[in-house]
Design an enzyme around this catalytic site. Structure first.
Site: not given
Ligand code: AHR
Length: 551
Positions: A216, A351
């Site tokens: 990110e 994610e």
């Molecule tokens: O999964 C939790 C957080 O969500 C992670 O650390 C980040 O990459 C995302 O914003």
């Protein structure tokens, strides 16, 4: 009613498929169904990368400490300090790959803190300290570094998965990235870091192939613009020795669905020539379904819904939010293709999952922990089906996060351990890994419901299918909260010898497993009769996996 169903089928099945249906079912039989699933064996979509069934683990709340690592001297059943129940379950679902150590934590982490003798490892402030609940254990706020690269790679070995390491691009220099690769991959006896690794008991290289280069980067990973990040990415990945390992670098993608970020990154990368694309294995997308406000707000806190208390309209809202991942895949793929004309770079959804407001944690002091219900099982099945349908675009996906966190497969605390409905879905879908994705056509009545006084609709049935030799795995979800679907199954290009259906469902859409009631939701299987017709009843709010053996 039967008349309406038939009419529905006649209208929705117009085209090539209708002929197949007409050949297989008499009018009387056709009245028995309201839906149809057609599997087109000769229309292959590509090979399903096992890695889309991947996982994500971060030094965050109870994920590592308690979830994975209990310590060698723990009373909790463990293998070299790693929770034994977790190891067994990860083997059961054939977990192919695990991402580590973050997430946002990754860009604050010095990998050197997590190697060497346990007694000499420093304690550091965890990235998430500011968000930690007041009663959270010290280990969640102040990172003890008991679990680091060695323990993580050992965990991967024990479960038969590949490690996917996320490097720190925000707060460490590129040299430290090279050194981490050297520590992991340089041959036994070759470098100082290989000796350090050997002293810890790991003479053989870890052979880590997958490396995330930051996370990110638009936010916690450095607050860069896409063009700035592209320059950093080029610098970090230029001439990294692989030590015989073909390194696969993953670049940090957009905030949500921001296609400008994707365009700007790729435009900047190729400013040094198209060849630069050879150095990028994957482009990371993150998709959290969090905004259940039905358009009332974009506020990150106010927009979230409750994991356990929800109405049917919230159920559909979550699925609508989840559905957006397909649009993201298609949209970013298209933008990338305008620059990456040879299609060198794949998508990595590293994610994904629903993200609710706090309050449903099995262990209330665990940051970001939530209790998955049947709704999350349907969400997860739907998402995995979507990835299966895009085998040429999506090379990896990692559910966020494995244990004691957001869309967790498992919840654990001290000696308590439970498989969530999401964990069951991963077991039901495991057979897709490495299969040949084949095109499916789902025809079912759309769902209509009231969304704040306005009629809204959602599709009635969706899924995916994959083939391995003569074995066909068909998975599907029925998202309707109260109506079953009676589906006729047509396999075009083969006849079916035997069929077994495994279902995950419950009359209560809020159903979930807890430490006290561990098997409230569990899949059940039965054989389907094989006659001139193959049909299945998909209960309301269900996830189904059908294993068909073909003649
Ligand atoms: O999964 C939790 C957080 O969500 C992670 O650390 C980040 O990459 C995302 O914003």
């Amino acid at each position: 009613m039967a008349m309406q169903r038939r009419d529905f089928l006649r209208t929705t099945l117009a085209g090539a498929g209708a002929l197949v249906f007409a050949r297989n079912f008499s009018p009387a039989e056709d009245a028995a169904f309201d839906s149809r699933i057609e599997i087109l064996l000769d229309e292959t979509l590509g090979n399903i990368s096992p890695n889309i069934y991947g996982h994500f683990t971060e030094h965050l709340g109870g994920v590592i400490y308690d979830g994975i690592w209990v310590g060698r001297n723990s009373k909790v059943r463990n293998v070299d300090g790693i929770r034994a129940d977790l190891i067994e379950q990860m083997k059961r679902i054939h977990a192919p790959i695990v991402r580590y150590p973050g997430g946002c934590f990754a860009d604050s982490y010095d990998w050197r803190d997590g190697i060497g003798p346990a007694a000499q490892r420093p304690t550091r402030t965890n990235f998430w300290v500011g968000a930690e609940p007041k009663d959270g254990p010290d280990k969640h706020r102040y990172e003890p570094n008991e679990f680091g690269t060695n323990e993580f790679v050992h965990f991967c070995k024990l479960i038969g998965a590949q490690p996917y390491l996320a490097a720190n691009l925000r707060s460490l220099p590129a040299e430290e990235f090279y050194r981490w690769v050297e520590y992991c991959n340089s041959p036994a006896g070759s470098t100082t870091l290989a000796h350090v690794r050997a002293e810890a008991g790991y003479a053989d290289p870890f052979a880590v192939r997958f490396w995330g280069v930051g996370n990110e980067a638009w936010g916690c990973g450095g607050n860069f613009t896409a063009a700035e990040y592209a320059v950093e990415f080029r610098r970090f990945t230029a001439w990294v020795p692989g030590y015989g390992q073909n390194l696969s670098f993953v670049a940090s993608g957009p905030n949500g669905d921001d296609r400008d970020w994707t365009r700007e990154f790729f435009t900047e990368i190729v400013r040094k020539g198209q060849d630069q694309l050879r150095g990028i294995y994957g482009w990371a997308l993150h998709h959290y379904a969090w905004n259940l406000s039905r358009g009332r707000t974009q506020d990150w806190e106010k927009g979230k819904g409750d994991a356990l208390q929800f109405d049917p309209v919230d159920w559909y809202e979550l699925l609508r939010e989840g559905e957006r991942v397909e649009d993201m895949i298609n949209g970013h793929w298209e933008v990338m293709g305008q620059i990456d004309r040879d299609r060198r770079v794949k998508l990595i959804v590293d994610e994904w999952g629903p993200w609710y407001k706090p309050g449903s944690a099995a262990t209330p002091s665990d940051l970001l922990e939530q209790t998955p219900t049947l709704r999350d099982a349907v969400f997860s099945g739907m998402t995995l089906d979507c990835f299966n349908r895009h085998p040429d675009q999506v090379a990896m996906a990692n559910c966020a996060q494995l244990v004691n966190c957001l869309n967790s497969l498992f919840l654990a605390h001290e000696d308590k351990f439970v498989v969530t409905p999401v964990g069951h879905v991963f077991a039901m879908y495991a057979g897709h890994q490495g299969g040949q994705s084949v095109r499916t056509v789902f025809s079912a009545p759309s769902i209509t419901y009231d969304r704040d006084g306005k009629p809204a609709s959602f599709w009635g049935l969706k899924g995916s299918a994959s083939l391995r030799g003569k074995s066909l795995l068909l998975t599907a979800v029925n998202p309707h909260v109260s109506q079953a679907r009676e589906a006729a199954i047509v396999v075009r290009g083969a006849s079916v010898k035997s069929a077994t259906v495994t279902l995950l469902t419950d009359p209560d859409i809020h159903a979930h497993n807890t430490f006290a009631e561990r098997a409230r939701l569990a899949p059940t299987s039965k054989e389907l009769p094989i006659g001139p017709l193959l049909a299945v009843k998909l209960p309301p709010a269900s996830v189904a996996a059908l294993q068909l053996e073909l003649a």
